[in-house]
Enzyme design. Sequence first.
Site, mmCIF file in Angstrom:
data_model
loop_
_atom_site.group_PDB
_atom_site.id
_atom_site.type_symbol
_atom_site.label_atom_id
_atom_site.label_comp_id
_atom_site.label_asym_id
_atom_site.label_seq_id
_atom_site.Cartn_x
_atom_site.Cartn_y
_atom_site.Cartn_z
ATOM 1 C CG HIS A 152 -1.873 10.030 -7.235
ATOM 2 N ND1 HIS A 152 -1.779 10.339 -5.892
ATOM 3 C CD2 HIS A 152 -3.094 10.454 -7.614
ATOM 4 C CE1 HIS A 152 -2.897 10.905 -5.491
ATOM 5 N NE2 HIS A 152 -3.724 10.988 -6.514
ATOM 6 C CG ASP A 354 7.990 5.945 -6.583
ATOM 7 O OD1 ASP A 354 6.768 6.055 -6.709
ATOM 8 O OD2 ASP A 354 8.533 5.260 -5.706
HETATM 9 C C1 GDG Z 1 1.449 6.080 -5.835
HETATM 10 C C2 GDG Z 1 2.686 6.518 -6.631
HETATM 11 C C3 GDG Z 1 2.991 8.407 -5.023
HETATM 12 C C4 GDG Z 1 3.328 0.060 1.910
HETATM 13 N N1 GDG Z 1 3.439 -1.153 2.498
HETATM 14 C C5 GDG Z 1 2.721 -1.100 3.631
HETATM 15 C C6 GDG Z 1 2.161 0.182 3.749
HETATM 16 N N2 GDG Z 1 2.537 0.864 2.669
HETATM 17 C C7 GDG Z 1 2.172 2.270 2.422
HETATM 18 C C8 GDG Z 1 3.350 3.186 2.665
HETATM 19 C C9 GDG Z 1 2.952 4.396 1.835
HETATM 20 C C10 GDG Z 1 2.160 3.767 0.695
HETATM 21 O O1 GDG Z 1 1.791 2.450 1.090
HETATM 22 C C11 GDG Z 1 2.986 3.648 -0.563
HETATM 23 O O2 GDG Z 1 3.069 4.911 -1.124
HETATM 24 P P1 GDG Z 1 4.182 5.261 -2.201
HETATM 25 O O3 GDG Z 1 4.137 6.720 -2.449
HETATM 26 O O4 GDG Z 1 5.509 4.821 -1.681
HETATM 27 O O5 GDG Z 1 3.860 4.396 -3.501
HETATM 28 P P2 GDG Z 1 2.569 3.925 -4.411
HETATM 29 O O6 GDG Z 1 1.705 2.973 -3.696
HETATM 30 O O7 GDG Z 1 3.175 3.402 -5.660
HETATM 31 O O8 GDG Z 1 1.728 5.267 -4.683
HETATM 32 C C12 GDG Z 1 3.668 7.225 -5.722
HETATM 33 C C13 GDG Z 1 1.688 7.978 -4.370
HETATM 34 O O9 GDG Z 1 0.837 7.292 -5.301
HETATM 35 C C14 GDG Z 1 0.901 9.181 -3.804
HETATM 36 O O10 GDG Z 1 0.664 10.139 -4.785
HETATM 37 O O11 GDG Z 1 3.871 8.908 -4.032
HETATM 38 O O12 GDG Z 1 4.785 7.677 -6.454
HETATM 39 O O13 GDG Z 1 3.298 5.403 -7.274
HETATM 40 O O14 GDG Z 1 2.098 5.226 2.555
HETATM 41 O O15 GDG Z 1 3.497 3.417 4.026
HETATM 42 N N3 GDG Z 1 1.390 0.571 4.779
HETATM 43 C C15 GDG Z 1 1.157 -0.359 5.753
HETATM 44 N N4 GDG Z 1 1.668 -1.620 5.693
HETATM 45 C C16 GDG Z 1 2.440 -2.026 4.671
HETATM 46 O O16 GDG Z 1 2.899 -3.180 4.634
HETATM 47 N N5 GDG Z 1 0.411 -0.017 6.810
#
Ligand code: GDG
Length: 465
Positions: A152, A354
């Site tokens: 990921h 990322d």
């Molecule tokens: C890893 C990789 C890759 C965040 N704050 C809240 C909240 N979130 C949710 C977001 C989004 C998720 O968390 C974060 O996803 P990301 O992709 O931005 O980042 P990582 O957590 O680092 O994920 C990344 C991912 O895996 C999938 O393969 O894209 O690059 O690092 O869905 O919305 N959700 C809620 N409240 C929050 O305060 N409900």
Amino acid sequence: MTERLIVVSNRIPTKAPSSGGLVVALHEALAERGGVWIGAHPDAGDEKGLFSIGDTPYQRLAFRLSEQEYEDYYLGFSNSVLWPLFHRRSDLVELRSGYSAGYRRLNARLAGMIARMIEPGDTIWVHDYHLLPLAQELRALGVTNRIGFFLHIPFPALGDLAVLPYPEAFAGWLAAYTLVGLQTQADTARCLEMFRSDPRAEFLPDGAVKFDGGVVSVRSFPIGIDDEGFRDLAAREAPNPFGKDAPEDLIIGVDRLDYTKGLPNRFRAFEAYLDRYAAGRRPTLLQIAPPTREQVEAYRQIRAELEEISGQINGRHAELDWTPIRYIHRPVGRETLALLYRMARVCLVTSLADGMNLVAKEYVAAQDRADPGVLVLSRFAGAAEEMEDALLVNPYDTDDCARAIDMALKMPLSERIRRNEASLAAVERTRVSTWTGHFLDVLATVPLQPGGADMMAREWSLGGK
Ligand code: GDG
């Protein structure tokens, strides 16, 4: 012969998911094909074996990490070595005695538990950097099934791999899989470059790699979201989350509080925007940053740094009726998040590295197509490879980001619609339900030649580093 899907991830969801995303997509794939989800659970049973938990249409089996495993495998090797290294932050890598041995021991213990329950037709799908050597451990126990792996996070640059305690072991971990899936084409290129530089690897005519008696295929599978679910959540009639006084030019950032997400850069760019470009506007940057991995020192530092920067900026710019940065250090509900995305004129994603960044996709999906906001997106997020019509920025360049904020807030409606439509097309192409199906289809059809059980290659951490 059964043909179950066996998903293995570091954490297992504690309850059946009610909202969209990867967990739901995997849940659906498991419910459809029948299978088992295996992962660690903080309160599951004792530390000896797999425990059945929950009530789902498929089986969920949990294992418990001992305190020492949590320390060495999870906080240590996974999150203080691999995470910073793969995100080009080798300066934050902490090589402590016992971390890599703890990582290997946990992967070997898990492989032992899985090997006991696996059946010949089962397909195994392993997720993420915590479990890189799992296939090699399974192969050593005689498991010859198809085993897929999805990373990921970004694939590291070749030069950075030398920071690993046993860099030569890494290619062997990956080569024991049948299929390695990566987020982007750039990640795939880096992975193939690693194999190309290794004299033990041989490239086959179809691009697969022969290594240590086995064959591994490497492809990119950009991950996505449940865009329809997000759009419906965002578009529903609901009370304004701000009450009566919603900010006029709302800019949003949503990130786990992680040093890879470029939050200090973002705050500085917003300050530069206020100083140089705002002229009469009073925008609000709403930053939602729930805490994560707080036992790791680098995470405590980034938290303190952000509190200081936001305090300074608000101290300089705030007025009685305006707070430029609203910084929320706790999670908000998914429903509220969708509404906030739709209200925000701009979303800032300024990651320094990322794998994909799902926030970028969620923001685009949540917009009103007739009057959409603008996504400002780091070139270093995997999402930038597909979403070329976002305003792409270099997060290290404060003025570049400040100008992008200015451009976004002033962008004419026709251009906002055009950019949003183009980004939305990319979001729809990678919808997460399609993504799971695509990965599993490819895993079912690539050549199966299990290898990678070379005991020499597995000696990587027995020295106790
Ligand atoms: C890893 C990789 C890759 C965040 N704050 C809240 C909240 N979130 C949710 C977001 C989004 C998720 O968390 C974060 O996803 P990301 O992709 O931005 O980042 P990582 O957590 O680092 O994920 C990344 C991912 O895996 C999938 O393969 O894209 O690059 O690092 O869905 O919305 N959700 C809620 N409240 C929050 O305060 N409900």
